[in-house]
Design a protein around this motif. Structure first.
Motif, PDB file in Angstrom:
ATOM      1  N   GLN A 208      -2.810  -9.637  -5.983  1.00 57.54           N
ATOM      2  CA  GLN A 208      -4.262  -9.596  -5.938  1.00 57.54           C
ATOM      3  C   GLN A 208      -4.704  -8.199  -5.515  1.00 57.54           C
ATOM      4  OE1 GLN A 208      -4.428 -12.459  -2.138  1.00 57.54           O
ATOM      5  NE2 GLN A 208      -6.429 -11.610  -2.600  1.00 57.54           N
ATOM      6  N   ALA A 210      -8.089  -5.729  -4.190  1.00 54.37           N
ATOM      7  CA  ALA A 210      -9.436  -5.640  -3.638  1.00 54.37           C
ATOM      8  C   ALA A 210      -9.860  -4.175  -3.674  1.00 54.37           C
ATOM      9  CB  ALA A 210      -9.479  -6.169  -2.206  1.00 54.37           C
ATOM     10  N   HIS A 213     -15.291   0.121  -1.535  1.00 53.64           N
ATOM     11  CA  HIS A 213     -16.114   1.276  -1.915  1.00 53.64           C
ATOM     12  C   HIS A 213     -17.330   1.350  -1.013  1.00 53.64           C
ATOM     13  CE1 HIS A 213     -17.810   4.401  -4.407  1.00 53.64           C
ATOM     14  NE2 HIS A 213     -18.916   3.679  -4.602  1.00 53.64           N
ATOM     15  N   ILE A 217     -16.230  -4.450   0.043  1.00 59.18           N
ATOM     16  CA  ILE A 217     -15.358  -4.900  -1.040  1.00 59.18           C
ATOM     17  C   ILE A 217     -16.259  -5.212  -2.229  1.00 59.18           C
ATOM     18  CG2 ILE A 217     -13.714  -6.639  -1.837  1.00 59.18           C
ATOM     19  CD1 ILE A 217     -12.518  -4.917   0.312  1.00 59.18           C
ATOM     20  N   ILE A 218     -16.160  -4.398  -3.262  1.00 63.54           N
ATOM     21  CA  ILE A 218     -17.067  -4.581  -4.397  1.00 63.54           C
ATOM     22  C   ILE A 218     -16.470  -5.516  -5.451  1.00 63.54           C
ATOM     23  CG2 ILE A 218     -18.259  -2.393  -4.060  1.00 63.54           C
ATOM     24  CD1 ILE A 218     -16.541  -1.226  -6.312  1.00 63.54           C
ATOM     25  N   GLN A 219     -15.146  -5.735  -5.395  1.00 55.77           N
ATOM     26  CA  GLN A 219     -14.529  -6.664  -6.324  1.00 55.77           C
ATOM     27  C   GLN A 219     -13.141  -7.018  -5.818  1.00 55.77           C
ATOM     28  OE1 GLN A 219     -15.225  -9.193  -8.779  1.00 55.77           O
ATOM     29  NE2 GLN A 219     -16.546  -7.469  -9.353  1.00 55.77           N
ATOM     30  N   GLN A 220     -12.718  -8.264  -6.004  1.00 60.46           N
ATOM     31  CA  GLN A 220     -11.357  -8.661  -5.669  1.00 60.46           C
ATOM     32  C   GLN A 220     -10.913  -9.771  -6.610  1.00 60.46           C
ATOM     33  OE1 GLN A 220     -10.790 -10.783  -1.840  1.00 60.46           O
ATOM     34  NE2 GLN A 220     -13.001 -10.673  -1.576  1.00 60.46           N
ATOM     35  N   GLY A 221      -9.628  -9.782  -6.888  1.00 68.04           N
ATOM     36  CA  GLY A 221      -9.056 -10.777  -7.787  1.00 68.04           C
ATOM     37  C   GLY A 221      -7.713 -10.298  -8.295  1.00 68.04           C
ATOM     38  N   GLU A 225      -7.905 -10.835 -13.810  1.00 67.71           N
ATOM     39  CA  GLU A 225      -9.322 -11.136 -13.580  1.00 67.71           C
ATOM     40  C   GLU A 225     -10.162  -9.866 -13.573  1.00 67.71           C
ATOM     41  OE1 GLU A 225      -8.708 -15.176 -10.854  1.00 67.71           O
ATOM     42  OE2 GLU A 225      -8.875 -13.195  -9.910  1.00 67.71           O
ATOM     43  N   LEU A 226      -9.644  -8.798 -12.986  1.00 67.18           N
ATOM     44  CA  LEU A 226     -10.390  -7.541 -12.954  1.00 67.18           C
ATOM     45  C   LEU A 226     -10.475  -6.925 -14.345  1.00 67.18           C
ATOM     46  CD1 LEU A 226      -9.119  -5.858  -9.656  1.00 67.18           C
ATOM     47  CD2 LEU A 226     -11.104  -7.321 -10.010  1.00 67.18           C
ATOM     48  N   LEU A 229     -13.391  -7.881 -16.520  1.00 70.07           N
ATOM     49  CA  LEU A 229     -14.713  -7.338 -16.219  1.00 70.07           C
ATOM     50  C   LEU A 229     -15.131  -6.274 -17.218  1.00 70.07           C
ATOM     51  CD1 LEU A 229     -14.358  -6.944 -12.338  1.00 70.07           C
ATOM     52  CD2 LEU A 229     -15.523  -8.781 -13.582  1.00 70.07           C
TER      53      LEU A 229
END
Length: 260
Positions: A208, A210, A213, A217-221, A225-226, A229
């Motif tokens: 995973q 993360a 920024h 945490i602006i995105q995690q997965g 999954e990322l 995006l």
């Protein structure tokens, strides 16, 4: 005080903030790390990665928010958190005057473990340092020193390991050796939180990811999954040539022998 029952999450962070004077470093961090996974914490310099790790390791106190590590609150149960974790920083924390074996024995004694010599010998063998165990750590190469540093951090079998940019300054072969060690840790059930600026490192190791920024945490997965995006990729024929790192490792070889 007793720890919470073992849960699916080894690390749970909610709304964590931290400022140094007027500088807000963490601005409400939320992070969940599954037990037994490798979580890569990505971020540019100054994003707050090391500050977050230091709070989780009970070396800093957050201004607000909460954090749980292995079922313990990092503030209310700081002593229990310390017993459940190990932390390896950006620079190897070995005593260069002592031999490799003496470094390991020292840590085992500080943890009040039985048979520290046996523990040291087992770790020297595990990290391919047996032949160098009687040499002063100050004579080790960067890769050997990093392997010794990680070996020291694993004494006592902590269930959660924090690795703060562990491959900074290492050559490609030494970096590959550290990657192998990290993969083996997760395979054995250890939870690893890895901070890194190397995107390839995260792709190779992390189950995973993360992205930290500007203090959040602006995105995690997962990587998959990322990837979703972004717009779907167009398929084109491209001749793939080996990278310089591929060439270097092919020529030098990854024999697992100790550096001299």
């Amino acid at each position: 005080m007793t720890a919470a029952a073992p849960a699916a999450l080894a690390i749970q962070v909610d709304g964590l903030t931290k400022s140094f004077g007027e500088l807000a470093v963490l601005r409400g961090v939320d992070l969940s790390v599954r037990a037994g996974s490798i979580c890569a914490l990505l971020g540019s310099n100054g994003a707050g990665k090391t500050t977050l790790v230091r709070i989780l390791a009970t070396l800093l106190r957050a201004d607000s928010g909460s954090a749980m590590v292995h079922g313990w609150d990092v503030q209310a149960g700081a002593a229990d958190v310390r017993r459940a974790i190990s932390l390896t920083g950006q620079f190897a924390a070995v005593d260069e005057v002592l031999t490799g074996r003496e470094n390991l024995v020292l840590v085992a004694r500080l943890r009040h473990l039985k048979q520290p010599g046996v523990i040291a010998d087992q770790l020297l063998a595990r990290f391919a340092l047996t032949d160098a165990g009687g040499r002063r750590a100050g004579t080790y190469s960067g890769g050997m020193r990093r392997r010794l540093d990680i070996a020291m951090s694993l004494i006592g079998d902590p269930p959660v390991v924090f690795l703060d940019e562990p491959t900074t300054g290492l050559d490609p072969q030494a970096r590959a050796e550290v990657w192998q060690i990290v993969s083996e840790l997760a395979s054995g059930g250890t939870t690893v939180l890895l901070t890194t600026q190397y995107l390839e490192e995260a792709e190779r190791l992390a189950t995973q990811i993360a992205i930290l920024h500007e203090g959040r945490i602006i995105q995690q997965g997962t990587l998959a999954e990322l990837t979703q995006l972004l717009p779907a990729a167009t398929v084109e024929y491209v001749e793939k040539r080996p990278s310089l790192e591929d060439i270097f490792l092919a020529l030098v070889g990854n024999t697992g022998k100790e550096d001299r």
